[in-house]
Design a protein around this motif. Structure first.
Motif, PDB file in Angstrom:
ATOM      1  N   SER A  98     -38.678 120.428   7.858  1.00 37.16           N
ATOM      2  CA  SER A  98     -38.439 119.185   7.112  1.00 37.16           C
ATOM      3  C   SER A  98     -37.117 118.613   7.608  1.00 37.16           C
ATOM      4  N   ASP A  99     -36.909 117.312   7.334  1.00 38.00           N
ATOM      5  CA  ASP A  99     -35.634 116.706   7.716  1.00 38.00           C
ATOM      6  C   ASP A  99     -34.527 117.175   6.789  1.00 38.00           C
ATOM      7  N   ALA A 100     -34.878 117.369   5.506  1.00 40.40           N
ATOM      8  CA  ALA A 100     -33.850 117.720   4.533  1.00 40.40           C
ATOM      9  C   ALA A 100     -34.457 118.451   3.350  1.00 40.40           C
ATOM     10  N   VAL A 101     -33.652 119.289   2.719  1.00 42.73           N
ATOM     11  CA  VAL A 101     -34.052 119.882   1.439  1.00 42.73           C
ATOM     12  C   VAL A 101     -33.443 119.007   0.342  1.00 42.73           C
ATOM     13  N   VAL A 102     -34.357 118.511  -0.516  1.00 43.75           N
ATOM     14  CA  VAL A 102     -33.968 117.626  -1.623  1.00 43.75           C
ATOM     15  C   VAL A 102     -34.503 118.307  -2.870  1.00 43.75           C
TER      16      VAL A 102
ATOM     17  N   TYR B 111     -24.516 118.318  -6.668  1.00 43.40           N
ATOM     18  CA  TYR B 111     -25.797 118.222  -5.955  1.00 43.40           C
ATOM     19  C   TYR B 111     -25.673 117.259  -4.773  1.00 43.40           C
ATOM     20  N   ALA B 112     -26.308 117.639  -3.661  1.00 42.21           N
ATOM     21  CA  ALA B 112     -26.419 116.728  -2.518  1.00 42.21           C
ATOM     22  C   ALA B 112     -27.703 117.053  -1.768  1.00 42.21           C
ATOM     23  N   PHE B 113     -28.023 116.275  -0.747  1.00 41.78           N
ATOM     24  CA  PHE B 113     -29.207 116.504   0.074  1.00 41.78           C
ATOM     25  C   PHE B 113     -28.780 117.257   1.333  1.00 41.78           C
TER      26      PHE B 113
ATOM     27  N   LEU C 287     -29.264 110.845  11.487  1.00 46.11           N
ATOM     28  CA  LEU C 287     -30.138 110.696  10.326  1.00 46.11           C
ATOM     29  C   LEU C 287     -29.360 110.955   9.038  1.00 46.11           C
ATOM     30  N   LYS C 288     -28.582 112.022   9.032  1.00 40.95           N
ATOM     31  CA  LYS C 288     -27.803 112.355   7.830  1.00 40.95           C
ATOM     32  C   LYS C 288     -26.869 111.190   7.469  1.00 40.95           C
ATOM     33  N   ASN C 289     -26.205 110.618   8.473  1.00 36.85           N
ATOM     34  CA  ASN C 289     -25.278 109.521   8.199  1.00 36.85           C
ATOM     35  C   ASN C 289     -26.003 108.275   7.695  1.00 36.85           C
TER      36      ASN C 289
ATOM     37  N   ASP D 135     -26.235 120.126   6.976  1.00 34.54           N
ATOM     38  CA  ASP D 135     -25.286 119.016   6.919  1.00 34.54           C
ATOM     39  C   ASP D 135     -25.559 118.276   5.617  1.00 34.54           C
ATOM     40  N   PHE D 136     -24.625 118.313   4.692  1.00 37.07           N
ATOM     41  CA  PHE D 136     -24.843 117.711   3.374  1.00 37.07           C
ATOM     42  C   PHE D 136     -24.431 116.239   3.344  1.00 37.07           C
TER      43      PHE D 136
END
Ligand code: ARG
Length: 260
Positions: free
Chosen positions: A103-107, A222-224, A233-235, A121-122
């Motif tokens: 996945s791109d991110a854990v949310v 909390y963050a992604f 992508l994160k930015n 990278d949060f």
């Protein structure tokens, strides 16, 4: 001559139309002209989540994953011209999926911690919670006597880490999902649960005879958590998130779900 002028202006108009259409197409509607990020699935933002975590993420009557975080992510995707894809699984797997680039991110109501910063990278944080104890109404379990009881947690969470550190693994039973943790509490297999307070409130509202008391553990943000190394992508997501925080949208979404 008149006819010729008409044809010329028609051709001109058509050319202009085509040029505009071309421009509109190449800028991709909502997508910023300078979008230079890549995603796991082209055109989509794929997030992994454990939807046992109301009001942050849970499954509605139609089996759709909804809540504070899916709603924020939808708006971020709108800003970035991406389609949101939600992959549901247990919490440990949701972390792993982002770590391994599935996945791109854990949310997933993820608390920012130093050791997790080595793996993800949060984004910036958008809300804060603290750990709470949930037990049956007459059990009288508080931070002072917590060590005498058997404590249920969700596997891979900060709650698990804190109580295992304080009281040892023998006092702690870890389950894959909060539905299983709460079943165990209601069946009397464990005495209490240590978990994020905002989510504890939501479960207590749905289950009669349970109460909550606060712990003395430090507040958590909390963050992604993005797959490490995809800074672009994160930015981009972080910028969109900060716009939604600045204009009050995030707070509005939180308030809406907290009062439901
Ligand atoms: N905030 C805690 C942590 O990061 C718990 C998160 C659990 N999330 C979930 N969707 N079940 O460890």
């Amino acid at each position: 001559m008149k006819k010729f002028a008409k044809i010329v202006s028609l051709v001109l108009a058509l050319t202009l139309c085509a040029a505009f259409a071309g421009c509109a197409q190449s800028s991709g509607g909502n997508q910023p002209a300078a979008a230079n990020f890549t995603t796991v699935n082209p055109g989509k933002l794929t997030i992994s989540t454990s939807p046992d975590f109301p009001p942050f993420e849970y499954t509605d009557d139609n089996g759709k994953v909804v809540g504070i975080e899916p709603e924020i992510m939808e708006l971020i995707c709108d800003k970035l011209g991406l389609e949101l894809q939600i992959d549901a699984m247990d919490f440990d797997s949701a972390l792993l999926a982002a770590q391994n680039g599935k996945s791109d991110a854990v949310v997933s109501g993820v608390t920012v911690k130093e050791d997790r910063k080595l793996i993800f990278d949060f984004t910036d944080s958008y809300t804060t919670i603290t750990q709470a104890i949930v037990c049956k109404q007459d059990a009288g379990i508080t931070m002072e006597n917590l060590g005498q009881y058997s404590i249920g947690v969700q596997s891979g969470t900060t709650g698990q880490e804190f109580v295992e550190e304080d009281f040892g693994k023998d006092h702690v039973v870890a389950y894959d999902t909060y539905s299983l943790v709460f079943q165990a509490l209601l069946n009397g297999q464990i005495d209490c649960i240590v978990m994020d307070d905002a989510v504890a409130k939501a479960y207590i509202a749905q289950n009669q005879g349970l109460v909550m008391s606060q712990t003395t553990y430090t507040p958590e943000n909390y963050a992604f958590g993005f797959h490490k190394g995809n800074e672009e992508l994160k930015n981009a997501v972080n910028d969109a998130l900060n716009e939604l925080i600045a204009d009050g949208t995030v707070q509005k979404i939180i308030d809406k779900y907290m009062t439901e």
